[in-house]
Structure formats: C-alpha cells, structure tokens
Design a protein around this motif. Structure first.
Motif, PDB file in Angstrom:
ATOM      1  N   MET A  23       0.847  -1.193   0.000  1.00 46.26           N
ATOM      2  CA  MET A  23       0.000   0.000   0.000  1.00 46.26           C
ATOM      3  C   MET A  23       0.882   1.243   0.000  1.00 46.26           C
ATOM      4  SD  MET A  23      -2.905   1.311  -0.301  1.00 46.26           S
ATOM      5  CE  MET A  23      -3.738  -0.279  -0.327  1.00 46.26           C
ATOM      6  N   TYR A  57      -1.612  -8.231   5.785  1.00 52.18           N
ATOM      7  CA  TYR A  57      -0.942  -6.954   6.028  1.00 52.18           C
ATOM      8  C   TYR A  57      -0.367  -6.963   7.445  1.00 52.18           C
ATOM      9  CZ  TYR A  57      -5.871  -6.149   7.344  1.00 52.18           C
ATOM     10  OH  TYR A  57      -7.145  -6.284   7.829  1.00 52.18           O
ATOM     11  N   PHE A  73      -6.809   2.481  -3.652  1.00 54.33           N
ATOM     12  CA  PHE A  73      -7.933   1.722  -3.121  1.00 54.33           C
ATOM     13  C   PHE A  73      -8.952   1.492  -4.244  1.00 54.33           C
ATOM     14  CE2 PHE A  73      -8.537   1.771   1.721  1.00 54.33           C
ATOM     15  CZ  PHE A  73      -7.167   1.677   1.956  1.00 54.33           C
ATOM     16  N   TYR A 123      -7.995  -1.943   2.465  1.00 56.97           N
ATOM     17  CA  TYR A 123      -7.383  -1.882   1.135  1.00 56.97           C
ATOM     18  C   TYR A 123      -8.406  -1.623   0.032  1.00 56.97           C
ATOM     19  CZ  TYR A 123      -8.667  -6.844   1.677  1.00 56.97           C
ATOM     20  OH  TYR A 123      -9.325  -8.022   1.940  1.00 56.97           O
ATOM     21  N   ASN A 129      -4.353  -6.098  -5.289  1.00 54.68           N
ATOM     22  CA  ASN A 129      -3.438  -5.428  -4.370  1.00 54.68           C
ATOM     23  C   ASN A 129      -2.014  -5.958  -4.524  1.00 54.68           C
ATOM     24  OD1 ASN A 129      -1.990  -5.638  -1.504  1.00 54.68           O
ATOM     25  ND2 ASN A 129      -3.242  -3.788  -1.497  1.00 54.68           N
TER      26      ASN A 129
END
Length: 656
Positions: free
Chosen positions: A328, A461, A506, A541, A637
């Motif tokens: 991210m 994460y 996102f 996310y 992601n």
C-alpha cells in the motif's frame, strides 16, 4: 462488563477478529515433539486451532464472560502407548511450559471412562504475538490446552463420545447393551495396565538371567538405537552380581522418570542406547567412578555418531524470488487521532501524525523481534542488527521527517522461505504524511511451481499497518472507514473526482440497490453477500459504498458524460441493469455484477493451506460472490505497481 455477564459472539465475528498464524500451532506441536523425542517416549502428537464455527457453538453451550475465558483456542493431544507414561508426560510438559492448571476425568469405581489428563498452559510470548490483538477482546485467554491419553482409550473414545455420550437415547431402553459396552471398555483399561505389567515382569526375568541390555530395554521402555553394551560395562555388572548385586540391582530399581529427568537436563539431545542410559544415570545418580572412567574413555555421548544425510548432502543454491502478499502507498491523515489537540479544538498536526506512525511501526518491531535482539532500544531510534536469518534495520531521521525500515525472518514451518516487511514513512514539502508498506516472502523458485502464487493463500498486512489505519487514520481518495457508507446526491461530484483519480490505490466497490416498501435499502438480491461483514473485511485496502437506485443512475450518467472511461465501459453504464455491484479499479477498469451474476456465481473457497495441500469448499450465489470479490481485491493489491520497496535483492541495508 460484569464478570458474571454472559457473552455470545457469532461465527462471523470470530472469523473477523480471531486470526491465528499457522506458526502458533506448528511451533507448539514441534516443541512438544522435540521434548518427547528427547526423552525417547513412544507417542503421537496431534493439534488443531479452534474454528470460528466451533468457538461460536461453544459460547452457545457454555457461559463465557470476563470472569470465564475460552482456554483452548489452540489444542494439542498427546497419545501415549504406555499407561504409566501419562504422569511422565505431565512431568515433561511442566518442565517445558508455564502450567496454569491440570484436570482429569472423574469416574466412580464401577465406571469406565477414558484416562484423560488435561493441562492448561500459558502461550509463549513470541507465539502470542502471532495471534491478532483483537482475539483477547473476544473472551479468549492467552492459553492453550494439552490433552494426554493412552492409545487404547484414544482408539475407542471418539466412538464412545458420539454414540453414547451424545447419543444417550440409543441406550435408554437397552441397558444390557450399555453393560456390554462397559465390559469392552473395562477390557481396554485392563489392556493398558497389562502392557506395563507385562514388560515389568519381563524385565525382572531378564535381570535374573543377567541379560543386562535386554533388561534395560524392557524396564525403561524408551526408543533406543541397537548398540551393543560395552564389554567392560557388561563385565562390571557381572562382577557386581557375584559380589552382592549392587550396580545391576540399582539399574533395575531405578524408576523410568529418573531417566527422563536426566535426558531433560541435557543441553543437547544425546543418542539413546543402553550405554548412554547407564552413563546418564551414573552421572546423575550413581556416581560410580569405575563406570565414569569407562564412559570417559569411550566418549559415550558421541560414540558411534555418524554424519547424517543432511550434513553430507550438497544443496544447489538458487536465487530467491520475492512474492508480495500485501502492499500500500497512502496518505496518513490523522482523522482517527484523539487527544490533547482535539480537546483544545485544534487540528492534529503533521508532526503528531508522523510521530504516531513512528511509534506504531517501531512498537511492532520491538514486540516481534525484541526477544531476539536484546540490545534493541525500546524507544524509536535508528537500529541495525542481524542474527543468522533474522534481520532488523531501522533508519529514523526526525529532522528530515523520514523513517525507513526492513525486517525479515525465516519461516519456522516451510524450509527455505524468508518473510519480510518493509515500510517507508515521510512528510513531504506540503506537510502531508505518506506511508508505503510492502509485506511478502522470498523463496527459491521450484521448476514445477509458478513464479507467483495466488493472494488468497498468504494475503496478509502487517500489524503496524492495521494499527495505523485504525488509530491514526488514512486517506486514499476517500477516508478509510470500516463501516458501510451510503452516498447521497450531494456526494456525487466528489465521488466522480475520486473515481477519476489516477493516484488512488484503493479500489472502490459501489453497491446500487432498490428501495424497499419501507424506504430502506433492499439488498436481498445479493443473498448471503453480507455487506457490513464485507466492508469490515476489505476496509483497509478498498472502499465500500452503497446507494439507492436513483443516486446510482445519476452517478453512472455523470460518469458517462465525463468521458473519463472507455467506450465499452460507457456502453456498460448505459445498459446498466439495476440493482448492481460495481468495482472501480485504480486505472479506470470497471467490473459490474447484477442479480443474474450473483445467482450464477460459483467459487471454490480456500479453507486450508499446509505446504502444498489445499482444501476448497464450493459455494454458490451471494456467498460465492462475496469470496470472489474479496479474492479479486486481494489479487489486485499484490499485483499492482504501488511501491518497489528497497530492492533488497541487491542491497543489504536500507538506503538513508
């Protein structure tokens, strides 16, 4: 909450909040296995982590609250071959873990039940850190359970539990059959005790016959290699018999638990055979100088040790290939920070946001790696350290408002796999705070394995990212929120700009629904999609927004007029069938799903991954769409180009 107040959580709540890393179960099982093997006992070890469904059922059946916590989130069962090993195993476990309590099955003199011993132990601190922090808010204790049984009782216990304990109605009018089962259970209990008596009697006979090696094997009943007794020791034992039977009688009279204690005291595992058994007992109990001289000359604990296959094998070294499991790049806006600034009516400053992120990242590093690196400062600071496969590097420059960090450790379960986490924190010239995160692993690529595996297997994460999102707050096109949001007409201009923003990382999920007869949003068409649960699952996310059909039509119409999308996407907006679910991916791609898509959706939901063994559960309809969209968001992601990290394939330390 009052200590006596009962608490009940749903399966979905347990699934969301209770996350147990596979390392917890595998490490506990391995620790117990190593200790039992060190002592040479005959055993089998099984383990499990309670499922969300199992925890929900248990909370329904029993009263849990702050005064009574669930203690067996992780359970280990040790099955033993000899009845008298139950107490020995208990002794070993008490030497290995912090014990809180023991309990055993109660029975009357004329009743037959499994000989079962249950122990509750405190989780080692490093394994507790591998469990999500939310777990301890779910009336779950930071403990695990060890259940000790014999093989005979384990063999029939599951049948007896299901067919008699749970199936009491089967026996209500047929007591003769119940007595018949009792007689079988009594026979099994007799078998447990008879096995011990058999070997004890055999050991006595072998002792009388002067067969010292065989006597030791029968009496101590531990796994040992087939090494002949040293002739000098055999002669000494024979001479002692003629002179009064001292040493041989001591051997036969020594209890098995004494030998186990000597094995446990060794700093490293020693080979178990007739010679080392006598040497251990002599070092710890007998202190016979003649035996000591023999064993010292023979170097008994290393005698006959051969180079193992692992020591002699040549390994082909291959380069490690990185696989991202989460990434991210986002602004940290401090929207969830509370404290002095808020009380005084002032806005949270960029410096306060930066410092809060530094604290969260560094605190996570200390909790995870502090036990390995004893000299690690407890307060945020620059720190570099390596211990074999463990590495921590933190560069903190408060004057320049920058922090970089990289940590890595080996996978305790999968050989050759290294896990890493990287983060970059900085305040730019506009005083915005930016956080970049990359989580992943590296391992040598095998010829028969694809270069990248699906995100559904390992997607994860790091804890510091979750804490920053939840307690500091981030902004990625929109503020991050774990609650469902309804968009109204006045929100459309801002939302359109967000969807057109190329810097957004996102994905935005928009659910457009009818209005039911009560004026509420009608989401029955989604089936078991569970919008609120979905929002909580993906909120860190992806953004999840909902709206009524009228607002949804205006949104798609506005998007059509902006010419921000491809002709094919614009045609999809024109032909939109309501209700619908739309995913606006960063970069402009759009996926849309309608009622028929929900109805016809089928998905192989991944249940378990142990090495290469994977189990799937096929679900359909709304539940299938739920898992499909979650997996699609995670796959996007890990495959997106958000941040390249520090290129540690070629660097050994973090750039300043």
């Amino acid at each position: 909450m009052d200590d006596t107040e009962r608490v009940i959580f749903t399966k979905e709540e347990f699934s969301e909040h209770v996350r147990v890393s596979p390392v917890v179960e595998s490490d506990l099982k391995q620790i117990i296995t190593d200790r039992m093997e060190q002592c040479g006992l005959y055993f089998r070890v099984f383990s499990r982590v309670k499922t969300a469904d199992s925890m929900a059922r248990k909370f329904e059946q029993k009263e849990y609250g702050r005064g009574r916590l669930l203690q067996d989130l992780v359970g280990v069962r040790v099955n033993l071959y000899f009845d008298d090993d139950v107490e020995i195993c208990r002794h070993i476990m008490e030497q290995t873990f912090e014990v809180l309590e023991w309990s055993t099955s109660e029975r009357s003199d004329d009743e037959f039940k499994p000989t079962k011993l249950n122990g509750v132990f405190r989780l080692p601190e490093y394994l507790k850190d591998e469990i999500s922090a939310d777990t301890w808010d779910m009336c779950i204790d930071d403990t695990f359970e060890i259940q000790i049984k014999t093989m005979f009782f384990e063999g029939w216990h599951e049948i007896e539990h299901d067919m008699r304990y749970k199936g009491e109605e089967l026996w209500r009018d047929y007591q003769s059959f119940s007595r018949y089962l009792n007689s079988i259970l009594a026979t099994l209990e007799l078998c447990d005790k008879s096995m011990v008596t058999l070997f004890e009697d055999l050991g006595h006979t072998l002792y009388k016959a002067g067969r010292w090696s065989d006597m030791i094997k029968s009496h101590f009943r531990v796994k040992m290699s087939d090494v002949p007794l040293y002739p000098e020791v055999a002669a000494l034992l024979g001479d002692e018999v003629e002179k009064g039977d001292k040493l041989a009688k001591k051997l036969y009279k020594t209890k098995r638990v004494v030998l186990i204690d000597q094995l446990l005291k060794r700093s490293r595992r020693v080979p178990i055979n007739v010679n080392t058994i006598i040497a251990l007992l002599n070092d710890g109990v007998y202190h016979d100088s003649r035996l000591s001289a023999i064993f010292r000359k023979r170097d008994v604990y290393n005698d006959g040790r051969e180079e193992s296959l692992a020591e002699s094998r040549h390994y082909e070294l291959r380069p490690l290939t990185r696989q991202t499991v989460f990434q991210m790049r986002t602004q940290v806006d401090g929207s969830r920070m509370k404290g002095k600034a808020e009380e005084e009516g002032a806005e949270v400053t960029s410096r306060e946001i930066f410092d809060a992120c530094v604290e969260q990242i560094y605190d996570w590093i200390v909790k995870k790696y502090g036990q390995l690196f004893k000299d690690m400062p407890q307060k945020p600071s620059t720190f570099h350290a390596d211990i074999l496969a463990y590495h921590v590097a933190v560069n903190l420059d408060r004057a320049q408002s920058r922090m970089n960090m990289h940590v890595r450790h080996m996978d305790p379960e999968v050989g050759g796999r290294i896990w890493y986490s990287e983060a970059s924190l900085l305040m730019d010239e506009t005083e915005k705070v930016w956080l970049c995160v990359s989580n992943g692993y590296a391992q040598a690529r095998k010829d028969d394995r694809p270069a990248h595996e699906g995100a559904g297997i390992f997607f994860s994460y790091p804890g510091y990212y979750k804490t920053i999102v939840d307690t500091v707050g981030i902004f990625n096109g929109l503020p991050c929120s774990n609650r469902r949001r309804i968009i109204h007409q006045e929100d459309l201009p801002e939302l359109v700009e967000v969807l057109k923003d190329d810097s957004r990382n996102f994905p935005v999920v928009i659910i457009i629904s009818h209005e039911d007869e009560d004026g509420m949003m009608d989401e029955d068409w989604l089936g078991q999609f569970r919008v609120s649960d979905f929002t909580r699952t993906v909120c860190r996310y992806a953004h999840v927004l909902t709206c009524y059909e009228e607002v949804g039509r205006q949104l798609l119409g506005t998007l059509r007029e902006t010419h921000a999308f491809t002709p094919a996407q614009e045609q999809a907006f024109d032909a939109a069938d309501f209700p619908g679910l739309y995913i606006f991916w960063p970069g402009g791609e759009v996926d849309d799903f309608g009622p028929e898509d929900v109805k016809n959706c089928s998905f192989g939901r991944h249940l378990e991954a142990r090495s290469d063994a994977r189990t799937y559960d096929i679900v359909k309809g709304g539940q299938a769409l739920y898992h499909k969209v979650v997996t699609d968001l995670r796959d996007w992601n890990v495959s997106a180009k958000m941040w390249d990290g520090f290129k540690l394939e070629i660097l050994t330390e973090i750039p300043s």
